[in-house]
Design a protein around this motif. Sequence first.
Motif, short mmCIF file in Angstrom:
data_model
loop_
_atom_site.label_atom_id
_atom_site.label_comp_id
_atom_site.label_asym_id
_atom_site.label_seq_id
_atom_site.Cartn_x
_atom_site.Cartn_y
_atom_site.Cartn_z
N ALA A 71 0.84 -1.21 0.00
CA ALA A 71 0.00 0.00 0.00
C ALA A 71 0.87 1.26 0.00
CB ALA A 71 -0.93 -0.01 1.21
N ALA A 72 1.97 1.23 0.78
CA ALA A 72 2.84 2.40 0.84
C ALA A 72 3.55 2.63 -0.49
CB ALA A 72 3.88 2.21 1.95
N ARG A 76 -2.18 1.15 -2.89
CA ARG A 76 -3.35 0.34 -2.54
C ARG A 76 -2.95 -1.13 -2.41
NH1 ARG A 76 -9.00 0.90 -3.27
NH2 ARG A 76 -10.13 -1.04 -3.70
N ALA A 77 -3.49 -1.81 -1.41
CA ALA A 77 -3.30 -3.26 -1.25
C ALA A 77 -4.66 -3.90 -0.99
CB ALA A 77 -2.34 -3.56 -0.10
N GLU A 78 -4.92 -4.99 -1.66
CA GLU A 78 -6.21 -5.69 -1.51
C GLU A 78 -5.92 -7.16 -1.21
OE1 GLU A 78 -10.53 -6.00 -3.85
OE2 GLU A 78 -8.83 -4.91 -4.72
N VAL A 96 -9.17 -3.89 2.09
CA VAL A 96 -8.55 -2.89 1.20
C VAL A 96 -7.81 -1.89 2.08
CG1 VAL A 96 -8.91 -1.07 -0.50
CG2 VAL A 96 -10.34 -3.13 -0.56
N ILE A 97 -6.53 -1.67 1.77
CA ILE A 97 -5.71 -0.68 2.48
C ILE A 97 -5.27 0.38 1.48
CG2 ILE A 97 -3.64 -0.30 3.88
CD1 ILE A 97 -3.70 -3.25 4.65
N ASP A 98 -5.66 1.63 1.74
CA ASP A 98 -5.31 2.76 0.86
C ASP A 98 -4.30 3.65 1.54
OD1 ASP A 98 -6.89 2.52 -1.60
OD2 ASP A 98 -8.62 2.65 -0.25
N GLY A 109 -0.44 7.96 6.76
CA GLY A 109 -0.99 6.73 7.31
C GLY A 109 -1.78 5.99 6.24
N PHE A 110 -2.75 5.17 6.74
CA PHE A 110 -3.51 4.32 5.82
C PHE A 110 -4.98 4.32 6.23
CE2 PHE A 110 0.78 2.68 6.23
CZ PHE A 110 1.18 2.53 4.90
N ALA A 111 -5.85 4.24 5.23
CA ALA A 111 -7.28 4.01 5.46
C ALA A 111 -7.55 2.52 5.17
CB ALA A 111 -8.12 4.89 4.56
#
Length: 526
Positions: A71-72, A76-78, A96-98, A109-111
Amino acid sequence: MSETQFRILVQGVADYAVYMLDPEGHVATWNSGAERIKGYLPDEIIGSHFSAFYTEEDRLAGIPHRNLSIAAEIGRAEDEGWRLRKDGSRFWAHVVIDRILDDDGALLGFAKVTRDVTEKRAAEQQLEEAREALFQAQKMEAIGQLTGGMAHDFNNLLMAVQGTLELLRDRLPEDSRTQSIFQTAMAGIERGASLTQRMLAFARRQELKPTAVDLPALIHGMREMTRTTLGSRVEVTTRFPLSLGRALVDPHQLELALLNLLVNARDAMPNGGHIEISAQSQILDGKHASGLAPGRYIRLSVADDGEGMSSETLARATDPFFTTKGVGKGTGLGLSMVHGLAEQSNGRLMVESTLGQGTVVSLLLPAAGDAYDTETARPSGAAADLRPPEYGRSLKILAVDDDALVRDTLCAMLEDMGHVVVAAESGSHALVAFEAPGKFDLLLTDFSMPGMTGAELAEALRRLQPTLPIVVASGYAEALSSPESAGITRLAKPFNRSMLASAIEAAGSWLADHARVPSSAAPSPI
Protein backbone atom coordinates in the motif's frame (compact mmCIF):
# COMPACT_ATOMS: atom_id res chain seq x y z
CA MET A 1 -18.64 18.10 3.37
CA SER A 2 -16.86 19.15 6.58
CA GLU A 3 -14.42 16.94 8.43
CA THR A 4 -16.96 16.55 11.24
CA GLN A 5 -19.69 15.46 8.84
CA PHE A 6 -17.33 12.97 7.17
CA ARG A 7 -16.36 11.52 10.56
CA ILE A 8 -20.02 11.13 11.51
CA LEU A 9 -20.72 9.42 8.17
CA VAL A 10 -17.84 6.94 8.58
CA GLN A 11 -18.77 6.27 12.20
CA GLY A 12 -22.31 5.39 11.16
CA VAL A 13 -21.28 2.71 8.64
CA ALA A 14 -22.16 -0.59 10.37
CA ASP A 15 -21.54 -3.13 7.58
CA TYR A 16 -17.88 -2.26 7.02
CA ALA A 17 -14.97 -1.89 9.42
CA VAL A 18 -13.53 1.51 8.43
CA TYR A 19 -10.59 2.83 10.42
CA MET A 20 -7.26 4.65 10.12
CA LEU A 21 -3.73 3.32 10.69
CA ASP A 22 -0.64 5.39 11.39
CA PRO A 23 2.42 4.88 9.13
CA GLU A 24 3.63 1.98 11.34
CA GLY A 25 0.28 0.22 11.29
CA HIS A 26 -1.21 1.17 14.65
CA VAL A 27 -4.97 1.73 14.86
CA ALA A 28 -5.79 5.45 15.03
CA THR A 29 -9.61 5.51 14.62
CA TRP A 30 -12.39 2.96 15.01
CA ASN A 31 -15.96 3.02 13.62
CA SER A 32 -19.14 1.18 14.67
CA GLY A 33 -18.75 -1.35 11.82
CA ALA A 34 -15.28 -2.28 13.09
CA GLU A 35 -16.70 -2.71 16.57
CA ARG A 36 -19.53 -4.92 15.28
CA ILE A 37 -17.36 -7.09 13.00
CA LYS A 38 -14.26 -7.46 15.18
CA GLY A 39 -15.71 -7.13 18.67
CA TYR A 40 -13.35 -4.50 20.08
CA LEU A 41 -14.46 -1.26 21.71
CA PRO A 42 -12.47 1.83 20.58
CA ASP A 43 -10.52 2.18 23.85
CA GLU A 44 -9.60 -1.53 23.67
CA ILE A 45 -7.97 -1.40 20.24
CA ILE A 46 -6.88 2.17 19.38
CA GLY A 47 -3.09 2.29 19.65
CA SER A 48 -2.70 -1.46 19.03
CA HIS A 49 -0.99 -2.80 15.92
CA PHE A 50 -3.40 -3.98 13.23
CA SER A 51 -1.51 -7.29 12.95
CA ALA A 52 -3.56 -8.39 16.00
CA PHE A 53 -6.41 -9.09 13.55
CA TYR A 54 -4.34 -11.62 11.59
CA THR A 55 -3.94 -15.31 12.37
CA GLU A 56 -0.69 -16.54 13.86
CA GLU A 57 0.21 -18.30 10.59
CA ASP A 58 -0.21 -15.06 8.62
CA ARG A 59 1.77 -13.04 11.17
CA LEU A 60 4.64 -15.54 11.02
CA ALA A 61 4.50 -15.33 7.21
CA GLY A 62 4.83 -11.52 7.41
CA ILE A 63 1.54 -10.82 5.62
CA PRO A 64 0.57 -7.70 7.67
CA HIS A 65 3.94 -6.05 6.92
CA ARG A 66 3.73 -7.09 3.27
CA ASN A 67 0.27 -5.55 2.84
CA LEU A 68 1.38 -2.25 4.38
CA SER A 69 4.50 -2.19 2.20
CA ILE A 70 2.45 -2.76 -0.96
CA ALA A 71 0.00 0.00 0.00
CA ALA A 72 2.84 2.40 0.84
CA GLU A 73 4.62 1.67 -2.44
CA ILE A 74 1.80 1.58 -4.99
CA GLY A 75 -1.01 3.27 -3.07
CA ARG A 76 -3.35 0.34 -2.54
CA ALA A 77 -3.30 -3.26 -1.25
CA GLU A 78 -6.21 -5.69 -1.51
CA ASP A 79 -6.37 -9.08 0.17
CA GLU A 80 -8.69 -11.86 1.36
CA GLY A 81 -8.08 -14.28 4.17
CA TRP A 82 -8.92 -15.41 7.67
CA ARG A 83 -9.02 -12.71 10.34
CA LEU A 84 -9.54 -12.90 14.10
CA ARG A 85 -12.23 -11.35 16.27
CA LYS A 86 -11.68 -10.32 19.88
CA ASP A 87 -13.11 -13.65 21.09
CA GLY A 88 -10.63 -15.58 18.93
CA SER A 89 -13.18 -16.74 16.35
CA ARG A 90 -12.29 -16.50 12.68
CA PHE A 91 -14.09 -14.85 9.80
CA TRP A 92 -13.22 -14.58 6.12
CA ALA A 93 -12.38 -10.95 5.34
CA HIS A 94 -12.04 -8.87 2.21
CA VAL A 95 -9.55 -6.08 3.02
CA VAL A 96 -8.55 -2.89 1.20
CA ILE A 97 -5.71 -0.68 2.48
CA ASP A 98 -5.31 2.76 0.86
CA ARG A 99 -2.27 5.01 1.29
CA ILE A 100 -2.90 8.58 2.58
CA LEU A 101 -0.36 11.32 1.73
CA ASP A 102 -0.16 14.95 2.79
CA ASP A 103 0.11 17.85 0.36
CA ASP A 104 3.88 17.35 0.18
CA GLY A 105 3.60 13.65 -0.61
CA ALA A 106 4.66 12.48 2.84
CA LEU A 107 2.96 9.34 4.22
CA LEU A 108 0.35 10.23 6.86
CA GLY A 109 -0.99 6.73 7.31
CA PHE A 110 -3.51 4.32 5.82
CA ALA A 111 -7.28 4.01 5.46
CA LYS A 112 -8.36 0.39 6.00
CA VAL A 113 -11.72 -1.08 5.04
CA THR A 114 -12.62 -4.65 6.10
CA ARG A 115 -15.73 -6.55 5.06
CA ASP A 116 -16.94 -9.86 6.54
CA VAL A 117 -17.58 -12.10 3.50
CA THR A 118 -17.73 -15.45 5.34
CA GLU A 119 -21.28 -16.24 4.19
CA LYS A 120 -20.55 -15.13 0.64
CA ARG A 121 -17.45 -17.35 0.52
CA ALA A 122 -19.39 -20.32 1.93
CA ALA A 123 -22.10 -19.85 -0.70
CA GLU A 124 -19.48 -19.68 -3.45
CA GLN A 125 -17.81 -22.83 -2.13
CA GLN A 126 -21.14 -24.66 -2.02
CA LEU A 127 -21.85 -23.57 -5.59
CA GLU A 128 -18.40 -24.74 -6.70
CA GLU A 129 -18.86 -28.07 -4.89
CA ALA A 130 -22.24 -28.49 -6.59
CA ARG A 131 -20.67 -27.73 -9.96
CA GLU A 132 -17.86 -30.20 -9.28
CA ALA A 133 -20.36 -32.85 -8.15
CA LEU A 134 -22.38 -32.28 -11.33
CA PHE A 135 -19.23 -32.51 -13.43
CA GLN A 136 -18.19 -35.73 -11.70
CA ALA A 137 -21.68 -37.19 -12.14
CA GLN A 138 -21.69 -36.29 -15.84
CA LYS A 139 -18.17 -37.68 -16.22
CA MET A 140 -19.08 -40.95 -14.52
CA GLU A 141 -22.27 -41.22 -16.56
CA ALA A 142 -20.26 -40.72 -19.76
CA ILE A 143 -17.68 -43.28 -18.65
CA GLY A 144 -20.51 -45.64 -17.73
CA GLN A 145 -22.04 -45.30 -21.18
CA LEU A 146 -18.64 -45.86 -22.78
CA THR A 147 -17.87 -48.82 -20.54
CA GLY A 148 -21.25 -50.41 -21.18
CA GLY A 149 -20.80 -50.02 -24.94
CA MET A 150 -17.31 -51.50 -24.76
CA ALA A 151 -18.61 -54.43 -22.73
CA HIS A 152 -21.37 -55.04 -25.28
CA ASP A 153 -18.90 -55.11 -28.18
CA PHE A 154 -16.45 -57.22 -26.20
CA ASN A 155 -19.23 -59.67 -25.34
CA ASN A 156 -19.99 -60.07 -29.03
CA LEU A 157 -16.34 -60.82 -29.79
CA LEU A 158 -16.17 -63.33 -26.93
CA MET A 159 -19.41 -64.86 -28.16
CA ALA A 160 -17.94 -65.43 -31.62
CA VAL A 161 -14.67 -66.87 -30.31
CA GLN A 162 -16.30 -69.07 -27.67
CA GLY A 163 -18.91 -70.42 -30.05
CA THR A 164 -16.31 -71.20 -32.69
CA LEU A 165 -14.06 -72.98 -30.19
CA GLU A 166 -16.95 -75.10 -28.95
CA LEU A 167 -17.76 -76.09 -32.53
CA LEU A 168 -14.13 -77.17 -32.92
CA ARG A 169 -14.06 -79.15 -29.67
CA ASP A 170 -15.35 -82.42 -31.15
CA ARG A 171 -13.13 -82.05 -34.21
CA LEU A 172 -9.84 -81.66 -32.36
CA PRO A 173 -7.32 -84.46 -31.84
CA GLU A 174 -7.42 -86.11 -28.43
CA ASP A 175 -3.70 -85.65 -27.69
CA SER A 176 -2.87 -83.83 -24.47
CA ARG A 177 -0.98 -80.99 -26.17
CA THR A 178 -3.95 -80.03 -28.37
CA GLN A 179 -6.41 -80.32 -25.51
CA SER A 180 -4.16 -78.19 -23.28
CA ILE A 181 -4.06 -75.44 -25.91
CA PHE A 182 -7.84 -75.62 -26.24
CA GLN A 183 -8.36 -75.34 -22.47
CA THR A 184 -6.01 -72.35 -22.33
CA ALA A 185 -8.10 -70.60 -24.98
CA MET A 186 -11.32 -71.36 -23.09
CA ALA A 187 -9.74 -70.06 -19.86
CA GLY A 188 -8.91 -66.82 -21.66
CA ILE A 189 -12.53 -66.48 -22.72
CA GLU A 190 -13.71 -67.03 -19.13
CA ARG A 191 -11.31 -64.34 -17.97
CA GLY A 192 -12.62 -61.99 -20.64
CA ALA A 193 -16.21 -62.76 -19.67
CA SER A 194 -15.36 -61.92 -16.04
CA LEU A 195 -13.89 -58.60 -17.18
CA THR A 196 -17.03 -57.70 -19.13
CA GLN A 197 -19.14 -58.52 -16.09
CA ARG A 198 -17.08 -56.04 -14.07
CA MET A 199 -17.48 -53.44 -16.80
CA LEU A 200 -21.24 -54.01 -16.91
CA ALA A 201 -21.39 -53.86 -13.12
CA PHE A 202 -19.71 -50.47 -13.16
CA ALA A 203 -22.04 -49.29 -15.92
CA ARG A 204 -24.97 -50.72 -13.89
CA ARG A 205 -26.05 -52.87 -16.82
CA GLN A 206 -25.59 -56.30 -15.33
CA GLU A 207 -28.56 -58.52 -14.60
CA LEU A 208 -29.35 -58.63 -10.89
CA LYS A 209 -31.65 -61.09 -9.14
CA PRO A 210 -32.03 -59.65 -5.63
CA THR A 211 -33.20 -62.01 -2.90
CA ALA A 212 -33.21 -61.99 0.89
CA VAL A 213 -29.61 -62.91 1.70
CA ASP A 214 -28.41 -64.20 5.07
CA LEU A 215 -25.00 -62.50 5.11
CA PRO A 216 -23.34 -64.65 7.81
CA ALA A 217 -24.41 -67.81 5.97
CA LEU A 218 -23.21 -66.47 2.61
CA ILE A 219 -19.82 -65.48 4.00
CA HIS A 220 -19.48 -68.78 5.86
CA GLY A 221 -20.13 -70.55 2.55
CA MET A 222 -17.26 -68.59 0.99
CA ARG A 223 -14.79 -69.61 3.71
CA GLU A 224 -12.94 -72.28 1.77
CA MET A 225 -12.72 -70.15 -1.35
CA THR A 226 -11.42 -67.13 0.56
CA ARG A 227 -8.87 -69.24 2.42
CA THR A 228 -7.50 -70.53 -0.87
CA THR A 229 -7.53 -67.10 -2.51
CA LEU A 230 -6.00 -65.08 0.33
CA GLY A 231 -3.35 -67.52 1.48
CA SER A 232 -2.09 -68.46 4.94
CA ARG A 233 -0.53 -65.07 5.77
CA VAL A 234 -3.90 -63.34 5.96
CA GLU A 235 -6.18 -63.94 8.93
CA VAL A 236 -9.90 -63.40 8.32
CA THR A 237 -12.35 -62.99 11.18
CA THR A 238 -16.07 -62.20 11.17
CA ARG A 239 -18.28 -60.24 13.55
CA PHE A 240 -22.05 -60.40 13.18
CA PRO A 241 -24.83 -59.61 15.68
CA LEU A 242 -27.17 -62.50 16.47
CA SER A 243 -30.24 -60.52 15.37
CA LEU A 244 -28.89 -59.36 12.01
CA GLY A 245 -31.61 -59.14 9.35
CA ARG A 246 -31.29 -60.15 5.73
CA ALA A 247 -30.04 -57.92 2.94
CA LEU A 248 -31.84 -57.48 -0.37
CA VAL A 249 -29.14 -58.13 -2.96
CA ASP A 250 -28.08 -60.52 -5.70
CA PRO A 251 -26.13 -63.20 -3.76
CA HIS A 252 -23.89 -64.24 -6.64
CA GLN A 253 -22.88 -60.67 -7.45
CA LEU A 254 -22.36 -59.97 -3.75
CA GLU A 255 -20.00 -62.96 -3.51
CA LEU A 256 -18.02 -61.58 -6.44
CA ALA A 257 -17.96 -58.11 -4.85
CA LEU A 258 -16.78 -59.50 -1.52
CA LEU A 259 -14.06 -61.50 -3.22
CA ASN A 260 -12.87 -58.32 -4.93
CA LEU A 261 -12.77 -56.46 -1.62
CA LEU A 262 -10.90 -59.30 0.09
CA VAL A 263 -8.31 -59.49 -2.70
CA ASN A 264 -7.83 -55.71 -2.53
CA ALA A 265 -7.35 -55.97 1.24
CA ARG A 266 -4.84 -58.81 0.80
CA ASP A 267 -2.87 -56.81 -1.77
CA ALA A 268 -2.74 -53.86 0.65
CA MET A 269 -0.95 -56.15 3.17
CA PRO A 270 2.08 -57.52 1.29
CA ASN A 271 3.52 -58.98 4.51
CA GLY A 272 0.24 -60.46 5.66
CA GLY A 273 -2.24 -59.11 8.16
CA HIS A 274 -5.78 -59.20 9.46
CA ILE A 275 -9.12 -58.70 7.71
CA GLU A 276 -12.39 -58.38 9.57
CA ILE A 277 -15.76 -58.85 7.88
CA SER A 278 -18.62 -57.40 9.91
CA ALA A 279 -22.22 -56.35 9.48
CA GLN A 280 -24.83 -54.41 11.42
CA SER A 281 -28.34 -53.09 10.95
CA GLN A 282 -28.73 -49.37 10.40
CA ILE A 283 -31.75 -47.08 10.22
CA LEU A 284 -31.29 -44.12 7.89
CA ASP A 285 -33.29 -40.93 7.98
CA GLY A 286 -33.61 -38.45 5.14
CA LYS A 287 -30.62 -36.46 6.41
CA HIS A 288 -28.05 -39.25 6.14
CA ALA A 289 -24.90 -38.26 4.29
CA SER A 290 -25.25 -41.19 1.88
CA GLY A 291 -28.31 -39.59 0.28
CA LEU A 292 -30.18 -42.91 0.41
CA ALA A 293 -33.92 -43.10 0.95
CA PRO A 294 -34.97 -43.38 4.60
CA GLY A 295 -35.41 -46.93 5.84
CA ARG A 296 -33.66 -49.99 7.23
CA TYR A 297 -30.32 -51.05 5.77
CA ILE A 298 -27.61 -53.62 6.41
CA ARG A 299 -24.07 -52.28 6.58
CA LEU A 300 -21.53 -54.89 5.43
CA SER A 301 -17.90 -53.89 6.04
CA VAL A 302 -14.49 -55.29 5.11
CA ALA A 303 -11.68 -53.78 7.22
CA ASP A 304 -7.95 -54.41 6.83
CA ASP A 305 -4.87 -53.18 8.68
CA GLY A 306 -2.86 -52.66 5.51
CA GLU A 307 -1.10 -49.71 3.92
CA GLY A 308 -4.20 -47.53 3.59
CA MET A 309 -4.68 -44.82 0.98
CA SER A 310 -3.68 -41.20 0.69
CA SER A 311 -6.45 -38.62 0.27
CA GLU A 312 -5.59 -38.34 -3.44
CA THR A 313 -5.85 -42.12 -3.97
CA LEU A 314 -9.02 -42.32 -1.89
CA ALA A 315 -10.66 -39.65 -4.05
CA ARG A 316 -10.07 -41.80 -7.16
CA ALA A 317 -10.58 -45.23 -5.59
CA THR A 318 -13.86 -45.99 -7.37
CA ASP A 319 -12.86 -44.51 -10.72
CA PRO A 320 -12.90 -47.15 -13.45
CA PHE A 321 -9.50 -48.42 -14.62
CA PHE A 322 -7.71 -46.60 -11.76
CA THR A 323 -5.35 -48.94 -9.91
CA THR A 324 -2.29 -48.59 -7.70
CA LYS A 325 -1.19 -52.13 -8.53
CA GLY A 326 1.61 -52.87 -10.93
CA VAL A 327 1.19 -53.39 -14.66
CA GLY A 328 -0.70 -56.61 -15.33
CA LYS A 329 -1.76 -57.04 -11.69
CA GLY A 330 -5.12 -55.29 -11.76
CA THR A 331 -7.75 -53.98 -14.15
CA GLY A 332 -8.83 -51.07 -11.97
CA LEU A 333 -12.43 -52.32 -12.18
CA GLY A 334 -12.70 -54.22 -8.88
CA LEU A 335 -13.83 -51.39 -6.61
CA SER A 336 -15.79 -49.66 -9.37
CA MET A 337 -17.64 -52.95 -9.92
CA VAL A 338 -18.56 -53.05 -6.22
CA HIS A 339 -19.67 -49.42 -6.51
CA GLY A 340 -21.87 -50.33 -9.47
CA LEU A 341 -23.43 -53.28 -7.61
CA ALA A 342 -24.20 -51.06 -4.60
CA GLU A 343 -25.82 -48.35 -6.73
CA GLN A 344 -27.81 -50.83 -8.81
CA SER A 345 -29.01 -52.50 -5.58
CA ASN A 346 -30.31 -49.13 -4.29
CA GLY A 347 -27.48 -49.01 -1.78
CA ARG A 348 -24.20 -47.18 -1.42
CA LEU A 349 -20.47 -47.92 -1.30
CA MET A 350 -18.39 -46.04 1.29
CA VAL A 351 -14.61 -46.14 1.62
CA GLU A 352 -12.69 -44.87 4.65
CA SER A 353 -8.91 -45.02 4.64
CA THR A 354 -5.87 -43.35 6.18
CA LEU A 355 -2.38 -43.81 4.85
CA GLY A 356 -0.57 -46.31 7.06
CA GLN A 357 -3.68 -47.16 9.10
CA GLY A 358 -5.69 -49.49 6.89
CA THR A 359 -8.96 -49.28 4.99
CA VAL A 360 -12.63 -49.95 5.71
CA VAL A 361 -14.92 -50.55 2.74
CA SER A 362 -18.63 -50.67 3.57
CA LEU A 363 -21.67 -51.64 1.53
CA LEU A 364 -24.98 -50.16 2.65
CA LEU A 365 -27.61 -52.56 1.31
CA PRO A 366 -31.40 -52.35 1.69
CA ALA A 367 -32.78 -54.70 4.31
CA ALA A 368 -35.15 -57.34 2.95
CA GLY A 369 -38.76 -56.97 4.04
CA ASP A 370 -41.10 -59.77 4.98
CA ALA A 371 -42.17 -60.15 1.35
CA TYR A 372 -38.71 -61.48 0.52
CA ASP A 373 -38.38 -63.91 3.41
CA THR A 374 -40.01 -66.80 1.56
CA GLU A 375 -39.01 -67.82 -1.92
CA THR A 376 -41.65 -69.28 -4.22
CA ALA A 377 -40.49 -72.42 -5.99
CA ARG A 378 -41.71 -73.55 -9.40
CA PRO A 379 -43.56 -76.92 -9.29
CA SER A 380 -41.03 -79.55 -10.27
CA GLY A 381 -41.60 -81.56 -13.43
CA ALA A 382 -44.53 -79.50 -14.71
CA ALA A 383 -42.69 -78.09 -17.70
CA ALA A 384 -41.21 -81.40 -18.77
CA ASP A 385 -44.59 -83.18 -18.57
CA LEU A 386 -46.37 -80.56 -20.66
CA ARG A 387 -43.65 -79.77 -23.18
CA PRO A 388 -45.12 -79.93 -26.69
CA PRO A 389 -44.02 -82.92 -28.76
CA GLU A 390 -42.42 -80.51 -31.28
CA TYR A 391 -39.53 -80.05 -28.84
CA GLY A 392 -38.51 -83.64 -29.35
CA ARG A 393 -37.48 -82.87 -32.91
CA SER A 394 -35.35 -80.40 -34.78
CA LEU A 395 -36.64 -76.83 -34.48
CA LYS A 396 -36.85 -74.18 -37.13
CA ILE A 397 -35.32 -71.11 -35.53
CA LEU A 398 -35.25 -67.48 -36.65
CA ALA A 399 -31.87 -66.14 -35.44
CA VAL A 400 -31.46 -62.35 -35.42
CA ASP A 401 -28.26 -60.40 -34.68
CA ASP A 402 -26.80 -57.32 -36.29
CA ASP A 403 -23.21 -58.48 -35.66
CA ALA A 404 -22.12 -60.72 -38.51
CA LEU A 405 -19.53 -62.59 -36.42
CA VAL A 406 -22.04 -63.40 -33.69
CA ARG A 407 -24.80 -64.22 -36.17
CA ASP A 408 -22.63 -66.67 -38.14
CA THR A 409 -21.35 -68.30 -34.96
CA LEU A 410 -24.85 -68.58 -33.49
CA CYS A 411 -26.20 -70.17 -36.66
CA ALA A 412 -23.34 -72.66 -36.71
CA MET A 413 -23.95 -73.58 -33.05
CA LEU A 414 -27.69 -74.06 -33.62
CA GLU A 415 -27.13 -76.13 -36.75
CA ASP A 416 -24.58 -78.24 -34.90
CA MET A 417 -27.29 -78.90 -32.30
CA GLY A 418 -29.52 -80.23 -35.10
CA HIS A 419 -31.79 -77.23 -35.67
CA VAL A 420 -32.75 -75.55 -38.92
CA VAL A 421 -31.81 -71.87 -38.88
CA VAL A 422 -32.85 -68.82 -40.86
CA ALA A 423 -30.63 -65.79 -40.14
CA ALA A 424 -31.63 -62.12 -40.18
CA GLU A 425 -29.40 -59.12 -39.58
CA SER A 426 -32.04 -56.77 -38.19
CA GLY A 427 -35.54 -56.60 -36.80
CA SER A 428 -37.02 -55.43 -40.10
CA HIS A 429 -35.38 -58.32 -41.98
CA ALA A 430 -36.71 -60.73 -39.36
CA LEU A 431 -40.27 -59.44 -39.91
CA VAL A 432 -39.88 -60.06 -43.64
CA ALA A 433 -38.51 -63.56 -43.02
CA PHE A 434 -41.34 -64.38 -40.59
CA GLU A 435 -44.01 -64.08 -43.32
CA ALA A 436 -46.77 -66.00 -41.53
CA PRO A 437 -47.48 -67.54 -38.08
CA GLY A 438 -46.34 -71.14 -37.71
CA LYS A 439 -43.32 -70.89 -40.00
CA PHE A 440 -40.86 -70.84 -37.07
CA ASP A 441 -40.76 -72.81 -33.84
CA LEU A 442 -38.66 -70.24 -31.97
CA LEU A 443 -37.22 -66.73 -32.22
CA LEU A 444 -33.68 -66.16 -30.90
CA THR A 445 -32.74 -62.49 -31.09
CA ASP A 446 -30.11 -60.07 -29.86
CA PHE A 447 -31.48 -57.21 -27.77
CA SER A 448 -29.37 -54.21 -28.75
CA MET A 449 -29.82 -53.65 -32.48
CA PRO A 450 -30.18 -50.46 -34.53
CA GLY A 451 -33.63 -49.55 -35.78
CA MET A 452 -35.58 -52.13 -33.79
CA THR A 453 -34.51 -53.70 -30.50
CA GLY A 454 -34.99 -57.37 -29.75
CA ALA A 455 -37.78 -56.51 -27.31
CA GLU A 456 -39.64 -54.53 -30.00
CA LEU A 457 -39.19 -57.40 -32.48
CA ALA A 458 -40.48 -59.86 -29.90
CA GLU A 459 -43.55 -57.72 -29.27
CA ALA A 460 -44.27 -57.44 -33.01
CA LEU A 461 -43.97 -61.19 -33.58
CA ARG A 462 -45.99 -62.06 -30.49
CA ARG A 463 -48.87 -60.01 -31.90
CA LEU A 464 -48.71 -62.23 -34.99
CA GLN A 465 -48.11 -65.49 -33.10
CA PRO A 466 -48.91 -65.21 -29.36
CA THR A 467 -47.47 -68.65 -28.55
CA LEU A 468 -44.12 -68.11 -30.27
CA PRO A 469 -41.29 -69.09 -27.88
CA ILE A 470 -38.71 -66.29 -27.72
CA VAL A 471 -35.15 -66.09 -26.44
CA VAL A 472 -33.53 -62.64 -26.10
CA ALA A 473 -29.73 -62.61 -25.76
CA SER A 474 -27.83 -59.67 -24.31
CA GLY A 475 -25.21 -58.57 -21.82
CA TYR A 476 -27.32 -55.60 -20.66
CA ALA A 477 -29.39 -55.81 -17.51
CA GLU A 478 -32.23 -53.72 -18.95
CA ALA A 479 -32.63 -56.29 -21.71
CA LEU A 480 -32.71 -59.15 -19.24
CA SER A 481 -34.90 -57.79 -16.47
CA SER A 482 -37.12 -55.03 -17.86
CA PRO A 483 -40.87 -55.41 -17.19
CA GLU A 484 -41.79 -55.42 -20.87
CA SER A 485 -39.77 -58.62 -21.40
CA ALA A 486 -41.94 -60.74 -19.08
CA GLY A 487 -42.59 -64.17 -20.54
CA ILE A 488 -39.43 -64.07 -22.65
CA THR A 489 -36.48 -66.33 -21.94
CA ARG A 490 -33.37 -64.29 -21.30
CA LEU A 491 -29.89 -65.43 -22.25
CA ALA A 492 -26.84 -63.57 -20.96
CA LYS A 493 -23.92 -62.99 -23.30
CA PRO A 494 -21.42 -64.48 -23.78
CA PHE A 495 -23.02 -67.92 -23.63
CA ASN A 496 -21.81 -71.42 -24.42
CA ARG A 497 -23.57 -74.34 -26.08
CA SER A 498 -24.97 -75.65 -22.80
CA MET A 499 -26.43 -72.25 -21.84
CA LEU A 500 -27.93 -71.89 -25.31
CA ALA A 501 -29.56 -75.33 -25.09
CA SER A 502 -30.95 -74.51 -21.63
CA ALA A 503 -32.45 -71.25 -22.92
CA ILE A 504 -34.16 -73.03 -25.81
CA GLU A 505 -35.53 -75.62 -23.38
CA ALA A 506 -36.74 -72.87 -21.03
CA ALA A 507 -38.55 -71.19 -23.94
CA GLY A 508 -40.30 -74.46 -24.61
CA SER A 509 -41.22 -74.69 -20.94
CA TRP A 510 -42.86 -71.26 -21.12
CA LEU A 511 -44.89 -72.41 -24.13
CA ALA A 512 -46.01 -75.50 -22.15
CA ASP A 513 -47.12 -73.35 -19.21
CA HIS A 514 -48.81 -70.89 -21.58
CA ALA A 515 -50.74 -73.74 -23.17
CA ARG A 516 -52.15 -74.71 -19.74
CA VAL A 517 -53.95 -71.36 -19.33
CA PRO A 518 -57.34 -70.93 -21.09
CA SER A 519 -57.01 -68.46 -23.94
CA SER A 520 -59.54 -66.07 -22.40
CA ALA A 521 -57.42 -65.80 -19.24
CA ALA A 522 -53.96 -65.93 -20.78
CA PRO A 523 -51.72 -63.10 -19.59
CA SER A 524 -49.96 -60.83 -22.03
CA PRO A 525 -46.56 -62.39 -22.79
CA ILE A 526 -44.89 -58.97 -23.06
